[in-house]
Design an enzyme around this catalytic site. Sequence first.
Site, short mmCIF file in Angstrom:
data_model
loop_
_atom_site.label_atom_id
_atom_site.label_comp_id
_atom_site.label_asym_id
_atom_site.label_seq_id
_atom_site.Cartn_x
_atom_site.Cartn_y
_atom_site.Cartn_z
N TYR B 289 0.84 -1.21 0.00
CA TYR B 289 0.00 0.00 0.00
C TYR B 289 0.87 1.25 0.00
CZ TYR B 289 -4.21 2.72 0.94
OH TYR B 289 -5.27 3.59 0.85
N TYR B 339 -5.46 5.09 -7.98
CA TYR B 339 -5.85 5.03 -6.57
C TYR B 339 -7.23 4.42 -6.49
CZ TYR B 339 -6.62 6.45 -1.74
OH TYR B 339 -6.87 6.46 -0.39
#
Lengths: 137, 385
Positions: B289, B339
């Site tokens: 992440y 994203y």
Amino acid sequence: MGAKPMPVPDADSRRFWEGCREHRLQIERCADCKTARFPPAALCPHCRSSRSEWVAASGRGTVFSWIVVRHPVPKDMYAGEVPYVVALVELEEGVRMPTNIVGCAPDAIRAGMPVEVVFDDVSADITLPRFRPQVPS
Amino acid sequence: MWTLRDKYAIAGIGTTKYSANSRTTVLNLALEACGAAAADAGIAVEEIDGVVSYHFGDSVPSIAVATGLGLPAARYAVEFSSGGNAANLIVQTAAAAIEAGLARNVLCFRAMNGRSGLRLGGSRDLNSRGITQYTAPFGWITYPQAMAMWCRRHMIKYGTTSEQLGAVAVACRRNAALNPRAMMREPITLADHQSSRMIVEPFRLLDICLESDGACAVLVTPAERARDLRRKPVYIRGAAYGGGPNQGDDLFDAIRWPEHAHNYAKYIAADLWASAGVGPQDMDVAEIYDCFTYSVLMQLEGFGFCKEGEGGAFVEDGNIDRGRKIPVNTHGGLLSEAYIHGLNHVIEAVEQLRGDAGSRQVAGAELALTTAGAMTCGSALVLRN
């Protein structure tokens, strides 16, 4: 210029903000185990006691971490403020508090730098506790 | 600890195009990705009876997707009010729900118009009630501002440099160049990173992820069902979710977190690796992440790819590049692919483990780590083929 965010005092925080209004930095601590806590809260997370008391903080601490805001968000609120510094300050009482560092060039800030509270009356009702480098006494 | 090793699998995946303006609704994006995941698995929509998602008030409820797809019985249609930390948690709870008999086959999705619609953090309360009264009045409002405080702490404690952060941005972009789905494919250099404008020190523009419109979905089924379906199953070998003490009153709040030089990864790594029966040295790829460059460093350290404090040197030496110790974010990550709040990392891991990743394929990949989260809590999966 949009209106900047202002604290909305509640049952837990009213005493803290009232203290700031009187230019006194107060910290809540457990009346049983004496552990200081910030933010204020109804329960002591250390011993779960609901008895608390407020103590006068020295107003001194050190810079734990900091950022320098260069790009204003929201723009209409902060375009005239950048660059400004937001820091986590570790108070002598052992708690950390988000704040601004003022009276110091952003590039001069260092980790562990000693700072002291300075009260900024931002409205008729609200005073924000900001911090500046400690002045040697 | 996760006790369902290899009992459940990801049987299908689906995505929309990732863009800066989808020109459609979030619901349509969700339906497109979920429908594609079902079609990819080759499962009848009538067999799907669970839908799980997570969002910050910027998406659609799971029941809307169940309704839109025409599921005859939506048994486990739930969502988490959560950030990217839940991207792997939803896969875990999908399997847990099936194990408990709450559903048979479960879609997990994330959909957002994160650029053209409600931008992340756009729903944050500037009225400064609750925990926000101690942060926003000081001009501490956005996620880049929140996480810059963590990054600074890593620099203070370990001497991490902006150039080391830049190595993460450059590596992700290099991978994105191989990925037709990626929004940003133009290569960048360390010099480009260093000359990108300062947004909130210590973050420059190229330390910060993209904002995207798009959706991802994965279909979780029992392993034996997956083996009968169209695609090669990708098994959920290990899993963990959580963080340390003092995770705060919301995702922004880390006032009481013990030490911001490390994040959630340090706290869940032992459970993750024990649940999977393997360790970081066994991973073929790691989709980590990367909402900001620094979060990759803290997770490389926390999950044990390098020692605490050595993340900066580890990436600077090229260890996360293709063909080196651990190829990271082979799709380009949140920094350069898109994203989609971390669920796009799971999509990439599945494609790598199927051997479907085209020119960005890591040869012979058998085990993948996916992670989700950057601050006080997060989730992770170990996937295998």
